[in-house]
Design an enzyme around this catalytic site. Structure first.
Site, PDB file in Angstrom:
ATOM      1  N   ASN A   1      27.417  29.995  18.646  1.00 42.87           N
ATOM      2  CA  ASN A   1      27.799  29.488  17.321  1.00 42.87           C
ATOM      3  C   ASN A   1      27.791  27.965  17.260  1.00 42.87           C
ATOM      4  O   ASN A   1      28.367  27.371  16.351  1.00 42.87           O
ATOM      5  CB  ASN A   1      29.176  30.036  16.925  1.00 42.87           C
ATOM      6  CG  ASN A   1      29.108  31.521  16.604  1.00 42.87           C
ATOM      7  OD1 ASN A   1      28.038  32.028  16.278  1.00 42.87           O
ATOM      8  ND2 ASN A   1      30.229  32.219  16.721  1.00 42.87           N
TER       9      ASN A   1
ATOM     10  N   ASP B   1      28.715  29.637  11.887  1.00 40.16           N
ATOM     11  CA  ASP B   1      29.274  30.983  11.787  1.00 40.16           C
ATOM     12  C   ASP B   1      30.803  30.980  11.590  1.00 40.16           C
ATOM     13  O   ASP B   1      31.572  31.181  12.534  1.00 40.16           O
ATOM     14  CB  ASP B   1      28.892  31.825  13.015  1.00 40.16           C
ATOM     15  CG  ASP B   1      29.141  33.312  12.756  1.00 40.16           C
ATOM     16  OD1 ASP B   1      29.733  33.637  11.697  1.00 40.16           O
ATOM     17  OD2 ASP B   1      28.749  34.134  13.594  1.00 40.16           O
TER      18      ASP B   1
ATOM     19  N   THR C   1      35.531  36.486  21.124  1.00 47.24           N
ATOM     20  CA  THR C   1      34.519  36.964  22.065  1.00 47.24           C
ATOM     21  C   THR C   1      35.128  36.889  23.467  1.00 47.24           C
ATOM     22  O   THR C   1      35.689  35.857  23.831  1.00 47.24           O
ATOM     23  CB  THR C   1      33.259  36.081  21.925  1.00 47.24           C
ATOM     24  OG1 THR C   1      32.803  36.176  20.570  1.00 47.24           O
ATOM     25  CG2 THR C   1      32.161  36.530  22.858  1.00 47.24           C
TER      26      THR C   1
ATOM     27  N   LYS D   1      31.868  29.519  20.504  1.00 48.63           N
ATOM     28  CA  LYS D   1      31.099  29.956  21.681  1.00 48.63           C
ATOM     29  C   LYS D   1      29.704  29.357  21.558  1.00 48.63           C
ATOM     30  O   LYS D   1      29.316  28.910  20.453  1.00 48.63           O
ATOM     31  CB  LYS D   1      31.034  31.485  21.753  1.00 48.63           C
ATOM     32  CG  LYS D   1      30.394  32.158  20.551  1.00 48.63           C
ATOM     33  CD  LYS D   1      30.387  33.676  20.712  1.00 48.63           C
ATOM     34  CE  LYS D   1      29.861  34.352  19.456  1.00 48.63           C
ATOM     35  NZ  LYS D   1      29.844  35.813  19.572  1.00 48.63           N
TER      36      LYS D   1
ATOM     37  N   ASP E   1      35.918  31.691  16.665  1.00 40.28           N
ATOM     38  CA  ASP E   1      34.799  32.248  17.431  1.00 40.28           C
ATOM     39  C   ASP E   1      33.906  31.135  17.965  1.00 40.28           C
ATOM     40  O   ASP E   1      32.679  31.168  17.839  1.00 40.28           O
ATOM     41  CB  ASP E   1      33.998  33.239  16.562  1.00 40.28           C
ATOM     42  CG  ASP E   1      33.165  34.188  17.424  1.00 40.28           C
ATOM     43  OD1 ASP E   1      33.477  34.344  18.625  1.00 40.28           O
ATOM     44  OD2 ASP E   1      32.200  34.778  16.903  1.00 40.28           O
TER      45      ASP E   1
HETATM   46  N1  LIG Z   1      21.737  26.654   9.575  1.00 44.54           N
HETATM   47  C1  LIG Z   1      21.044  27.184  10.581  1.00 44.54           C
HETATM   48  N2  LIG Z   1      19.929  26.572  11.050  1.00 44.54           N
HETATM   49  C2  LIG Z   1      19.222  27.122  12.070  1.00 44.54           C
HETATM   50  N3  LIG Z   1      19.549  28.268  12.711  1.00 44.54           N
HETATM   51  C3  LIG Z   1      20.650  28.913  12.298  1.00 44.54           C
HETATM   52  C4  LIG Z   1      21.460  28.420  11.225  1.00 44.54           C
HETATM   53  N4  LIG Z   1      22.500  29.256  11.043  1.00 44.54           N
HETATM   54  C5  LIG Z   1      22.352  30.230  11.954  1.00 44.54           C
HETATM   55  N5  LIG Z   1      21.245  30.040  12.712  1.00 44.54           N
HETATM   56  C6  LIG Z   1      20.762  30.910  13.808  1.00 44.54           C
HETATM   57  O1  LIG Z   1      20.985  32.261  13.446  1.00 44.54           O
HETATM   58  C7  LIG Z   1      21.863  32.900  14.391  1.00 44.54           C
HETATM   59  C8  LIG Z   1      22.777  33.885  13.658  1.00 44.54           C
HETATM   60  O2  LIG Z   1      23.561  33.197  12.683  1.00 44.54           O
HETATM   61  P1  LIG Z   1      25.075  33.570  12.446  1.00 44.54           P
HETATM   62  O3  LIG Z   1      25.801  33.449  13.743  1.00 44.54           O
HETATM   63  O4  LIG Z   1      25.595  32.754  11.319  1.00 44.54           O
HETATM   64  O5  LIG Z   1      24.903  35.109  12.020  1.00 44.54           O
HETATM   65  P2  LIG Z   1      26.013  36.248  12.007  1.00 44.54           P
HETATM   66  O6  LIG Z   1      25.363  37.542  11.627  1.00 44.54           O
HETATM   67  O7  LIG Z   1      27.155  35.804  11.158  1.00 44.54           O
HETATM   68  O8  LIG Z   1      26.433  36.259  13.520  1.00 44.54           O
HETATM   69  P3  LIG Z   1      27.612  37.101  14.193  1.00 44.54           P
HETATM   70  O9  LIG Z   1      26.997  38.391  14.564  1.00 44.54           O
HETATM   71  O10 LIG Z   1      27.969  36.260  15.409  1.00 44.54           O
HETATM   72  O11 LIG Z   1      28.725  37.214  13.181  1.00 44.54           O
HETATM   73  C9  LIG Z   1      22.592  31.765  15.091  1.00 44.54           C
HETATM   74  O12 LIG Z   1      23.003  32.111  16.399  1.00 44.54           O
HETATM   75  C10 LIG Z   1      21.543  30.667  15.091  1.00 44.54           C
HETATM   76  O13 LIG Z   1      20.675  30.827  16.195  1.00 44.54           O
END
Ligand SMILES: Nc1ncnc2c1ncn2[C@@H]1O[C@H](COP(=O)(O)OP(=O)(O)OP(=O)(O)O)[C@@H](O)[C@H]1O
Length: 362
Positions: free
Chosen positions: A153, A168, A185, A150, A148
């Site tokens: 991420n 992610d 995606t 993109k 994934d």
């Molecule tokens: N370690 C980090 N430090 C700062 N911001 C972060 C971090 N990890 C994630 N984020 C922010 O949080 C958002 C969501 O995180 P993540 O993509 O891991 O969640 P998710 O629920 O698994 O997403 P998805 O719906 O794509 O599966 C990211 O797009 C990023 O903007």
């Protein structure tokens, strides 16, 4: 609660449940810095050390039987340590949540940087592709496909120069045999995923090719004017690339690299390691040996309408891709999980964003 160190490899059974009180006792969890389909990411201070981190808080209720996906993400990330990958420091779970303590990456994600109506200079794009390639080289050498890749991420780290980290790992998987599960995606999905002929780590390189194209002109290489997914997938499978004037007039040999990354046949596609050796990347990364500035250029007349065609899309299918994944038992140890041939659901259904998802045009 004493704070456990994350073991090198985390098995599901290692996960001791703790209480929400324990979590509050150990962490000062603050405001939301990002969110996704299942999780919110919040800024967090570890009380014991005063270190500021990011805490991904996954709502178990939203997982609806897909808990194994989060176990998979935790187990994989725990086993990986590289400057180009977001680092998982610890994880906990309570009856209601999974908590993933990660290094805080402060620059936001690449999607937001692109959506601020900017295109990127070649030197800056080269630096970003180098970072992505280094991250991919590391995981691909371990036969792990991210699946994934993109802009949403890719997290931006650092102040003046852009450094990207892969984040992610919810769809990441060890590739021991060709994979068949349709996931990812739509804009970034590789043709072999749609072709259902079996795929591997090369799908991440395809996605990187799409990102490089977007970075240099502001719109994706394959897009349907009507936002019709069937049409989009037809274009991806055909893999016909166009470098429209005037957007591409000033761009140098980056086009060669894009062509080499967006090869429909994965066997003819560059690997992440080969990408790092490509002339364009090497020459621009050499130019930028001194700290390079983001070089985000102001939006201009040509780019404004183009940029709006990049839409934040959920890793999809948020409901269906998980149903075609192996069951929880097979995910006990993420290192051994493999895809199985998918069911007879249509591929377009698999990649359709669900209604409930954010799908904003920036
Ligand atoms: N370690 C980090 N430090 C700062 N911001 C972060 C971090 N990890 C994630 N984020 C922010 O949080 C958002 C969501 O995180 P993540 O993509 O891991 O969640 P998710 O629920 O698994 O997403 P998805 O719906 O794509 O599966 C990211 O797009 C990023 O903007």
């Amino acid at each position: 609660m004493t704070l456990p160190k994350l073991p090198e490899r985390l098995e599901v059974g290692d996960w001791e449940e703790c209480s929400e009180e324990d979590i509050k006792h150990c962490y000062d969890i603050g405001g939301v810095i990002g969110d996704g389909n299942f999780a919110e990411v919040r800024v967090c201070v570890v009380r014991q050390t005063g270190r500021t981190c990011a805490m991904k808080v996954v709502d178990k209720a939203k997982l609806q039987g897909r808990d194994h996906m989060i176990h998979n993400e935790v187990a994989l990330l725990a086993s990986l340590r590289h400057p180009r990958l977001v680092r998982l420091l610890r994880s906990h779970h309570t009856h209601a949540h999974v908590y993933m303590l990660m290094e805080l990456v402060t620059g936001g994600d690449l999607f937001d940087a692109i959506a601020r109506n900017v295109k990127f200079s070649e030197v800056c794009a080269a630096g970003m592709v180098r970072d992505i390639s280094e991250g991919l080289k590391f995981i691909h050498n371990r036969r792990i496909a991210h699946r994934d890749i993109k802009p949403e991420n890719l997290l931006r780290h650092g102040d003046s120069c852009i450094t990207l980290k892969l984040a992610d790992f919810g769809l990441a998987l060890l590739v021991t045999e060709p994979l068949f599960t349709i996931c990812g995606t739509p804009t970034y999905v590789a043709p072999e995923i749609l072709a259902e002929t079996g795929y591997g780590v090369a799908v991440d390189v395809w996605a990187m090719g799409v990102i490089l194209y977007v970075l240099l002109c502001g719109f994706p290489p394959f897009r349907s004017a009507e936002r019709n997914q069937t049409e989009l997938f037809r274009l991806i499978r055909a893999g016909e690339l166009h470098f429209f004037s005037p957007y591409w007039d000033m761009v140098s040999t980056a086009k060669d690299l894009i062509r080499a990354l967006l090869q429909v046949n994965p066997k003819g596609r560059l690997t992440a390691t080969q990408t790092l050796q490509h002339d364009w990347l090497r020459s621009f990364c050499r130019t930028s040996k001194q700290k390079y500035q983001p070089h985000e250029t102001s939006p201009d007349q040509h780019h404004k309408p183009a940029v709006t065609s990049l839409v934040k899309q959920p890793a999809s299918p948020t409901n269906s891709h998980y149903t075609t994944e192996p069951g929880p038992d097979q995910h006990k140890n993420a290192q051994s999980c493999t895809d199985r041939p998918r069911s007879s659901q249509s591929d377009t259904d698999h990649l359709k964003p669900s209604q409930s998802q954010r799908s904003q045009v920036k």
